[in-house]
Design a protein around this motif. Structure first.
Motif, PDB file in Angstrom:
ATOM      1  N   TYR A   1      -5.421  33.189  -5.668  1.00 51.95           N
ATOM      2  CA  TYR A   1      -5.884  32.466  -4.538  1.00 51.95           C
ATOM      3  C   TYR A   1      -5.276  30.932  -4.457  1.00 51.95           C
ATOM      4  CZ  TYR A   1      -9.902  35.992  -4.592  1.00 51.95           C
ATOM      5  OH  TYR A   1     -10.450  37.073  -4.688  1.00 51.95           O
TER       6      TYR A   1
ATOM      7  N   THR B   1      -7.384  47.204  -1.269  1.00 51.78           N
ATOM      8  CA  THR B   1      -6.200  47.724  -1.928  1.00 51.78           C
ATOM      9  C   THR B   1      -6.362  49.070  -2.406  1.00 51.78           C
ATOM     10  OG1 THR B   1      -4.467  47.185  -3.789  1.00 51.78           O
ATOM     11  CG2 THR B   1      -6.878  46.613  -4.107  1.00 51.78           C
TER      12      THR B   1
ATOM     13  N   ALA C   1     -11.102  44.190  -3.745  1.00 52.55           N
ATOM     14  CA  ALA C   1     -10.081  45.275  -4.559  1.00 52.55           C
ATOM     15  C   ALA C   1     -10.865  46.124  -5.373  1.00 52.55           C
ATOM     16  CB  ALA C   1      -9.506  44.212  -5.632  1.00 52.55           C
ATOM     17  N   TYR C   2     -12.208  45.918  -5.776  1.00 51.72           N
ATOM     18  CA  TYR C   2     -12.882  46.756  -6.499  1.00 51.72           C
ATOM     19  C   TYR C   2     -13.989  47.635  -5.914  1.00 51.72           C
ATOM     20  CZ  TYR C   2     -10.130  44.119  -9.792  1.00 51.72           C
ATOM     21  OH  TYR C   2      -8.991  43.772 -10.456  1.00 51.72           O
TER      22      TYR C   2
ATOM     23  N   ASN D   1     -13.997  40.056  -9.801  1.00 41.45           N
ATOM     24  CA  ASN D   1     -13.091  39.745 -10.965  1.00 41.45           C
ATOM     25  C   ASN D   1     -13.248  38.265 -11.104  1.00 41.45           C
ATOM     26  OD1 ASN D   1     -11.079  39.414 -12.638  1.00 41.45           O
ATOM     27  ND2 ASN D   1      -9.378  39.969 -11.344  1.00 41.45           N
TER      28      ASN D   1
ATOM     29  N   ARG E   1       2.387  49.176  -4.414  1.00 40.59           N
ATOM     30  CA  ARG E   1       2.195  48.047  -3.421  1.00 40.59           C
ATOM     31  C   ARG E   1       1.862  48.349  -2.059  1.00 40.59           C
ATOM     32  NH1 ARG E   1       0.335  45.663  -6.024  1.00 40.59           N
ATOM     33  NH2 ARG E   1       0.627  43.767  -5.096  1.00 40.59           N
TER      34      ARG E   1
ATOM     35  N   ASP F   1     -12.487  39.960  -0.538  1.00 43.10           N
ATOM     36  CA  ASP F   1     -11.348  40.541  -1.263  1.00 43.10           C
ATOM     37  C   ASP F   1     -12.294  41.736  -1.891  1.00 43.10           C
ATOM     38  OD1 ASP F   1      -9.702  41.482  -3.253  1.00 43.10           O
ATOM     39  OD2 ASP F   1      -9.353  39.439  -4.063  1.00 43.10           O
TER      40      ASP F   1
ATOM     41  N   LEU G   1      -3.588  37.791   0.469  1.00 45.92           N
ATOM     42  CA  LEU G   1      -4.473  36.673   0.147  1.00 45.92           C
ATOM     43  C   LEU G   1      -3.628  35.484  -0.072  1.00 45.92           C
ATOM     44  CD1 LEU G   1      -6.075  38.584  -2.725  1.00 45.92           C
ATOM     45  CD2 LEU G   1      -7.328  37.350  -0.725  1.00 45.92           C
TER      46      LEU G   1
ATOM     47  N   TYR H   1     -10.052  34.856  -9.043  1.00 46.34           N
ATOM     48  CA  TYR H   1      -8.697  35.785  -9.233  1.00 46.34           C
ATOM     49  C   TYR H   1      -7.643  34.363  -9.120  1.00 46.34           C
ATOM     50  CZ  TYR H   1      -4.900  38.862  -8.012  1.00 46.34           C
ATOM     51  OH  TYR H   1      -3.792  39.272  -7.754  1.00 46.34           O
TER      52      TYR H   1
ATOM     53  N   GLY I   1       0.223  45.418  -0.884  1.00 50.79           N
ATOM     54  CA  GLY I   1      -0.828  45.124  -1.801  1.00 50.79           C
ATOM     55  C   GLY I   1      -1.485  43.916  -1.250  1.00 50.79           C
ATOM     56  N   THR I   2      -2.711  43.644  -1.824  1.00 49.61           N
ATOM     57  CA  THR I   2      -3.382  42.490  -1.187  1.00 49.61           C
ATOM     58  C   THR I   2      -3.099  41.353  -1.496  1.00 49.61           C
ATOM     59  OG1 THR I   2      -5.246  43.068  -2.610  1.00 49.61           O
ATOM     60  CG2 THR I   2      -5.464  43.830  -0.404  1.00 49.61           C
ATOM     61  N   LYS I   3      -2.448  41.213  -2.648  1.00 51.01           N
ATOM     62  CA  LYS I   3      -2.120  39.962  -3.169  1.00 51.01           C
ATOM     63  C   LYS I   3      -1.203  39.124  -2.249  1.00 51.01           C
ATOM     64  CE  LYS I   3       0.924  37.442  -6.550  1.00 51.01           C
ATOM     65  NZ  LYS I   3       1.310  37.360  -8.008  1.00 51.01           N
TER      66      LYS I   3
ATOM     67  N   SER J   1      -4.549  49.899  -5.172  1.00 53.94           N
ATOM     68  CA  SER J   1      -4.169  49.715  -6.420  1.00 53.94           C
ATOM     69  C   SER J   1      -5.204  50.178  -7.355  1.00 53.94           C
ATOM     70  CB  SER J   1      -3.743  48.117  -6.592  1.00 53.94           C
ATOM     71  OG  SER J   1      -2.517  47.739  -5.948  1.00 53.94           O
ATOM     72  N   LYS J   2      -6.247  49.877  -7.152  1.00 50.87           N
ATOM     73  CA  LYS J   2      -7.535  50.189  -8.189  1.00 50.87           C
ATOM     74  C   LYS J   2      -8.114  51.447  -7.705  1.00 50.87           C
ATOM     75  CE  LYS J   2      -6.647  45.919  -8.719  1.00 50.87           C
ATOM     76  NZ  LYS J   2      -6.054  44.836  -9.695  1.00 50.87           N
TER      77      LYS J   2
HETATM   78  C1  PLP Z   1      -9.629  40.305  -7.321  1.00 55.24           C
HETATM   79  C2  PLP Z   1      -8.244  40.700  -7.000  1.00 55.24           C
HETATM   80  N1  PLP Z   1      -7.788  40.814  -5.859  1.00 55.24           N
HETATM   81  C3  PLP Z   1      -6.764  41.142  -5.735  1.00 55.24           C
HETATM   82  C4  PLP Z   1      -5.626  41.668  -6.516  1.00 55.24           C
HETATM   83  C5  PLP Z   1      -4.351  42.296  -5.929  1.00 55.24           C
HETATM   84  O1  PLP Z   1      -4.287  43.432  -5.869  1.00 55.24           O
HETATM   85  P1  PLP Z   1      -2.906  44.309  -5.218  1.00 55.24           P
HETATM   86  O2  PLP Z   1      -2.154  43.172  -4.816  1.00 55.24           O
HETATM   87  O3  PLP Z   1      -2.512  45.145  -6.297  1.00 55.24           O
HETATM   88  O4  PLP Z   1      -3.587  44.902  -3.943  1.00 55.24           O
HETATM   89  C6  PLP Z   1      -6.364  41.780  -7.608  1.00 55.24           C
HETATM   90  C7  PLP Z   1      -5.376  42.467  -8.667  1.00 55.24           C
HETATM   91  O5  PLP Z   1      -5.827  42.499  -9.879  1.00 55.24           O
HETATM   92  C8  PLP Z   1      -7.361  41.392  -8.036  1.00 55.24           C
HETATM   93  O6  PLP Z   1      -8.083  41.557  -9.122  1.00 55.24           O
END
Ligand code: PLP
Length: 390
Positions: free
Chosen positions: A129, A235, A206-207, A176, A246, A204, A105, A126, A100-102, A237-238
């Motif tokens: 960070y 990611t 993510a979207y 986000n 993950r 990032d 980051l 987010y 996952g990218t969290k 995830s979305k």
């Molecule tokens: C802006 C942003 N970056 C990163 C993430 C992390 O995503 P993940 O860890 O699932 O890849 C999220 C998840 O909500 C997000 O909103």
């Protein structure tokens, strides 16, 4: 045993209090429409689930993964960037596989900065960070994202000293929490700014899959020279509703990628190989599910924005992501308004100040329930007679 000083410094989890408030309301038997969180509501597409099931059956996937992830996944990430964005990525040196990218980051500042170095972070942004800032013991300065600048940072606002000191910058479009998008001009400007001031960029994305009105979100790596200065975090995830799985990756500048891979060599053995195989299926098979998902969010957005207009709430339409960023009425702070609509309309939203100082005055609404529930949420707010119909 006491927590380490580092853990004691971690920022409070702002959204824990929201979860608690919603939980308390639900426990009282109230029918809360929860628009406060960012968890995709749809299941992972069946062909990806099937790919996992098949991969789990294969004993070869029960072993440790190679430290830096399996080669086919890095190739799939490179092919994905070529197909979707016409960006060339070397799978050997320009891809880091991430849980996952969290995690990417949070670990990037530890991998490339030294204590006391300066980072630039978007505000609102987010919240995680900030975890990376504390873990790496670095300082940060915010890049205000304001409506009058389409929620893009204005680099000319930074002082010479900040430009001189900053070593790493985070950006996130589609954004986000604001739902804003960036275009190639902005990313070209960012590359020029980064080169001029010797600042590494992590975008990032993510979207990245969620753009509206026929406009596909632009990758930072599409900007000329982007790989000289930065990376992009992507990611699954979305894009594929795989938040619980993950899996994600970073692509771009080989030195930054090597730094991520190196720190990960010491913290993890890579992801369960079966999940990596399912991720390959996600990235390489038909992308029809992604188009359907983006359409679904766009329809929800339209329903939400139309409903807001009907009750007299003047709001802007988000251009991407699955969030709407709505201004609170005069006389309220973000928190007051969020508390009021939870208490009196059973509608939960995220108060904007949780995303930073420049989030004050807004609430964030997730497009993560079906259209009827979104419409009902706005109707309930309408009944509080806070807004005046046109
Ligand atoms: C802006 C942003 N970056 C990163 C993430 C992390 O995503 P993940 O860890 O699932 O890849 C999220 C998840 O909500 C997000 O909103």
């Amino acid at each position: 045993m006491e927590l380490s000083n580092k853990l004691k410094q971690l920022p409070p989890q702002f959204f824990a209090s929201l979860v608690q408030k919603v939980g308390a309301a639900v426990a009282q038997g109230r029918d809360v429409i929860n628009l406060g969180q960012g968890n995709p509501d749809q299941p992972t597409p069946p062909h990806i689930v099937k790919a996992l099931q098949e991969a789990v059956e294969n004993p070869a996937n029960h072993k440790y993964s190679p430290f830096r992830g399996i080669a086919e996944l890095k190739q799939a990430a490179a092919d994905f960037y070529k197909r979707e964005y016409n960006v060339d990525i070397d799978p050997l040196t320009e891809v880091a596989v991430l849980f996952g990218t969290k995690i990417g980051l949070v670990e990037l500042p530890m991998a490339v900065l030294n204590p006391g170095d300066l980072m630039l972070l978007p505000d609102p942004g987010y919240p995680d960070y900030l975890s990376g800032v504390v873990m790496a013991d670095v300082h940060y300065e915010t890049l205000p994202l304001m409506a009058e600048n389409s929620f893009l940072p204005d680099y000319t606002m930074l002082s010479d000293e900040s430009k001189e000191r900053a070593k790493l910058m985070y950006l996130n479009y589609p954004n986000n929490p604001t739902g804003a998008t960036a275009n190639l001009d902005f990313f070209n400007e960012t590359v020029a700014f980064a080169k001029e001031n010797d600042i590494a960029v992590s975008h990032d994305f993510a979207y990245g899959a969620i753009g509206f009105d026929g406009v596909k979100p632009v990758s930072f790596l599409q900007a000329k020279g982007a790989k000289d200065v930065g990376i992009e975090m992507y990611t699954l995830s979305k894009t594929y509703n795989m938040a619980g799985w993950r899996v994600g990756f970073a692509v771009g500048n080989s030195q930054l990628i090597e730094a991520l891979n190196l720190i990960q060599d010491h913290m993890f053995v890579s992801i369960f190989p079966a999940i990596q195989h399912a991720a390959i299926a996600a990235l390489t098979d038909s992308q029809e599910c992604v188009n359907e998902l983006a359409n679904r969010y766009e329809n929800r957005r339209n329903v939400l924005i139309n409903a807001c207009n009907r009750i007299g709430w003047q709001v802007e339409s988000p251009k991407g992501s699955f969030f709407a960023w709505l201004p609170v009425p005069k006389g309220y702070t973000s928190q007051m308004f969020a508390d009021k609509i939870l208490a009196e309309a059973d509608v939960a939203v995220a108060p904007g100040n949780g995303f930073g100082k420049f989030g004050e005055g807004y609430i964030r609404v997730g497009l993560l329930v079906d259209e009827h529930r979104l419409e009902e949420a706005v109707e309930r707010i309408g009944k509080l007679n806070i807004f005046t119909k046109a």
